[in-house]
Design a protein around this motif. Structure first.
Motif, PDB file in Angstrom:
ATOM      1  N   VAL A 180       0.890  -1.223  -0.084  1.00 50.35           N
ATOM      2  CA  VAL A 180       0.144  -0.068  -0.075  1.00 50.35           C
ATOM      3  C   VAL A 180       1.027   1.376  -0.023  1.00 50.35           C
ATOM      4  CG1 VAL A 180      -1.851   1.250   1.268  1.00 50.35           C
ATOM      5  CG2 VAL A 180      -1.901  -1.282   1.189  1.00 50.35           C
ATOM      6  N   ASP A 184       0.340   2.135  -6.513  1.00 49.80           N
ATOM      7  CA  ASP A 184      -1.142   2.996  -6.297  1.00 49.80           C
ATOM      8  C   ASP A 184      -2.070   1.973  -6.747  1.00 49.80           C
ATOM      9  OD1 ASP A 184       0.052   5.595  -6.235  1.00 49.80           O
ATOM     10  OD2 ASP A 184       0.416   5.660  -8.267  1.00 49.80           O
ATOM     11  N   ARG A 185      -1.679   0.750  -7.053  1.00 47.81           N
ATOM     12  CA  ARG A 185      -2.714  -0.175  -7.542  1.00 47.81           C
ATOM     13  C   ARG A 185      -2.046  -1.325  -6.571  1.00 47.81           C
ATOM     14  NH1 ARG A 185      -3.402  -1.587 -13.275  1.00 47.81           N
ATOM     15  NH2 ARG A 185      -5.531  -1.817 -12.942  1.00 47.81           N
ATOM     16  N   GLU A 232     -10.063  -6.830   2.418  1.00 46.46           N
ATOM     17  CA  GLU A 232     -10.082  -5.602   1.585  1.00 46.46           C
ATOM     18  C   GLU A 232     -10.308  -4.332   2.589  1.00 46.46           C
ATOM     19  OE1 GLU A 232     -13.306  -3.317  -1.296  1.00 46.46           O
ATOM     20  OE2 GLU A 232     -12.269  -5.265  -2.054  1.00 46.46           O
ATOM     21  N   ASP A 236      -7.800  -1.298   3.187  1.00 50.31           N
ATOM     22  CA  ASP A 236      -8.350   0.136   3.374  1.00 50.31           C
ATOM     23  C   ASP A 236      -7.923   0.805   4.600  1.00 50.31           C
ATOM     24  OD1 ASP A 236      -9.512   0.323   1.126  1.00 50.31           O
ATOM     25  OD2 ASP A 236     -11.514  -0.497   1.990  1.00 50.31           O
ATOM     26  N   ALA A 239      -4.195   1.962   4.264  1.00 44.00           N
ATOM     27  CA  ALA A 239      -4.458   2.982   3.593  1.00 44.00           C
ATOM     28  C   ALA A 239      -4.580   4.388   4.225  1.00 44.00           C
ATOM     29  CB  ALA A 239      -5.222   3.021   2.209  1.00 44.00           C
ATOM     30  N   GLU A 240      -5.705   4.219   5.092  1.00 41.47           N
ATOM     31  CA  GLU A 240      -6.004   5.354   6.059  1.00 41.47           C
ATOM     32  C   GLU A 240      -4.751   5.867   6.859  1.00 41.47           C
ATOM     33  OE1 GLU A 240      -9.642   4.220   8.053  1.00 41.47           O
ATOM     34  OE2 GLU A 240     -10.726   4.059   6.135  1.00 41.47           O
ATOM     35  N   GLU A 243      -2.297   7.609   5.150  1.00 39.95           N
ATOM     36  CA  GLU A 243      -3.077   8.783   4.516  1.00 39.95           C
ATOM     37  C   GLU A 243      -2.747   9.019   2.990  1.00 39.95           C
ATOM     38  OE1 GLU A 243      -1.204  12.235   6.570  1.00 39.95           O
ATOM     39  OE2 GLU A 243      -2.460  11.783   8.331  1.00 39.95           O
ATOM     40  N   THR A 244      -3.115   7.775   2.449  1.00 40.74           N
ATOM     41  CA  THR A 244      -2.826   7.506   0.683  1.00 40.74           C
ATOM     42  C   THR A 244      -3.924   6.926   0.249  1.00 40.74           C
ATOM     43  OG1 THR A 244      -1.428   6.494  -0.597  1.00 40.74           O
ATOM     44  CG2 THR A 244      -1.689   5.165   1.067  1.00 40.74           C
ATOM     45  N   ASP A 245      -4.009   7.005  -1.006  1.00 39.73           N
ATOM     46  CA  ASP A 245      -5.331   6.251  -1.717  1.00 39.73           C
ATOM     47  C   ASP A 245      -4.771   5.230  -2.714  1.00 39.73           C
ATOM     48  OD1 ASP A 245      -7.302   7.840  -0.728  1.00 39.73           O
ATOM     49  OD2 ASP A 245      -6.767   9.574  -2.016  1.00 39.73           O
ATOM     50  N   VAL A 246      -5.301   3.895  -2.679  1.00 41.06           N
ATOM     51  CA  VAL A 246      -5.040   3.088  -3.644  1.00 41.06           C
ATOM     52  C   VAL A 246      -6.162   2.577  -4.401  1.00 41.06           C
ATOM     53  CG1 VAL A 246      -3.052   2.449  -2.300  1.00 41.06           C
ATOM     54  CG2 VAL A 246      -4.986   1.283  -1.667  1.00 41.06           C
ATOM     55  N   GLU A 247      -5.858   1.956  -5.314  1.00 41.51           N
ATOM     56  CA  GLU A 247      -6.835   1.080  -6.321  1.00 41.51           C
ATOM     57  C   GLU A 247      -6.724  -0.138  -6.009  1.00 41.51           C
ATOM     58  OE1 GLU A 247      -8.247   0.176 -10.907  1.00 41.51           O
ATOM     59  OE2 GLU A 247      -6.629   1.582 -10.382  1.00 41.51           O
TER      60      GLU A 247
END
Length: 329
Positions: A180, A184-185, A232, A236, A239-240, A243-247
């Motif tokens: 993560v 990005d993916r 999943e 998430d 990622a929180e 402090e990032t976003d992932v697909e």
């Protein structure tokens, strides 16, 4: 109880157990071979007796030297070791054996103490060292605890599932945090709803102490996160914390075949849900750490360490082939 002997206490569960015991004003002594670095070497509150826990003579010497109120057995991997320890420490106020949720021999949701059958263990399995017999050996260790209790020893067992948190040398969660953090993916095996019970290491530590203080002789207690999350949802949470976003890209067996990857190569993945009931432990007053707090501490520790989990899970190059196939569909 005022004094505790921790058999194995320098790496992961034992290390956190020592911290918990110190916070609750116990006099703590470690019993280890001295092969791993001792994080408490400079702490005057923690004594150390060197010895091999598979050597009964060494254990007997420790029992005489330390004379502990409570004994916590973190590294008993064979039934004979539990039989020996429950005999040597029979006069202690409490003996607590670190068992495992892997001791359960039938798939049920949830698995409950005293209801879900344990694995059988043959004489050959009892002396084996392979991963395949781990559950059998832990189950037989539980039965050794039950037998000792019948003989008047205040012996108990605690059964955690997969343990995670700071200083985790297995690096299973580190593999996912690293994914993560760097990409990005992120490939998610299956549909992401895989459910495998996990438990934060500090909660295992507090459970061991609470069972020693309040548990009943001859009983086993499951310990696990009180709120379960899917694979999943776990990603998430990571990622929180970062402090990032992932697909999240779901891939089943057919898609994973493009990278010669099997579903069960992914750390923390399990085809059939593995869930332990923790209601029995909760009746003793045990509480679990909120998941957000537990994950935040785990991620922070990962970032401060050199762990990347690279010995676990598929290689990124193989996943890139899977991602390439999915882009064409």
């Amino acid at each position: 109880m005022d004094s505790a002997l921790v058999i194995g206490g320098t790496r992961f569960i034992g290390r956190h157990l020592v911290d918990d015991l110190l916070e609750h004003d116990y006099d703590v002594t470690l019993f280890t071979r001295g092969n791993s670095a001792n994080p408490f070497a400079d702490d005057d509150r923690v004594a150390h007796v060197e010895g091999d826990r598979t050597n009964d003579t060494a254990l007997e010497a420790a029992a005489t030297t330390v004379d502990p109120d409570a004994v916590f057995d973190c590294i008993a991997y064979h039934p004979k070791d539990v039989h020996a320890a429950t005999t040597i420490f029979a006069d202690c106020d409490a003996y607590v054996y670190v068992s495992s949720g892997a001791a359960y021999g039938r798939e049920e949701i949830p698995k409950r103490e005293g209801e879900t059958p344990l694995y059988e263990c043959t004489p050959e399995q009892a002396t084996d060292d392979s991963f395949e017999t781990y559950g059998n050996r832990k189950a037989e260790g539980d039965r050794a605890v039950f037998t000792a209790a019948e003989d008047g020893v205040r012996a108990m067992a605690v059964r955690p599932p997969i343990v995670y948190g700071p200083h985790d040398h297995t690096e299973r969660l580190d593999w996912w945090i690293d994914r993560v953090n760097r990409f990005d993916r992120v490939v998610v095996p299956g549909d992401g709803t895989n459910l495998r019970h996990r438990v934060y290491v500090e909660d295992v530590a507090s459970a061991l102490r609470i069972v020693a203080e309040r548990g009943a002789a001859g009983e086993a207690y499951n310990v696990g996160d009180r709120r379960l999350v899917t694979l999943e949802e776990m990603i998430d949470l990571i990622a929180e914390c970062l402090e990032t976003d992932v697909e999240l890209v779901h891939a089943g067996p057919r898609e994973l075949a493009a990278g010669d990857i099997e579903l069960d190569e992914y750390p923390l993945y399990r085809t059939y849900p593995h869930v332990l009931s923790t209601a029995k432990l909760a009746t003793l007053g045990w509480e679990s750490t909120p998941l957000e707090t537990a994950m935040d501490r785990s991620v922070a520790d990962h970032l401060e360490s050199d762990r990347d989990g690279s010995e676990n899970g598929p290689k990124r190059e193989a996943e890139e082939r899977v991602l390439g196939i999915l882009e064409t569909l």
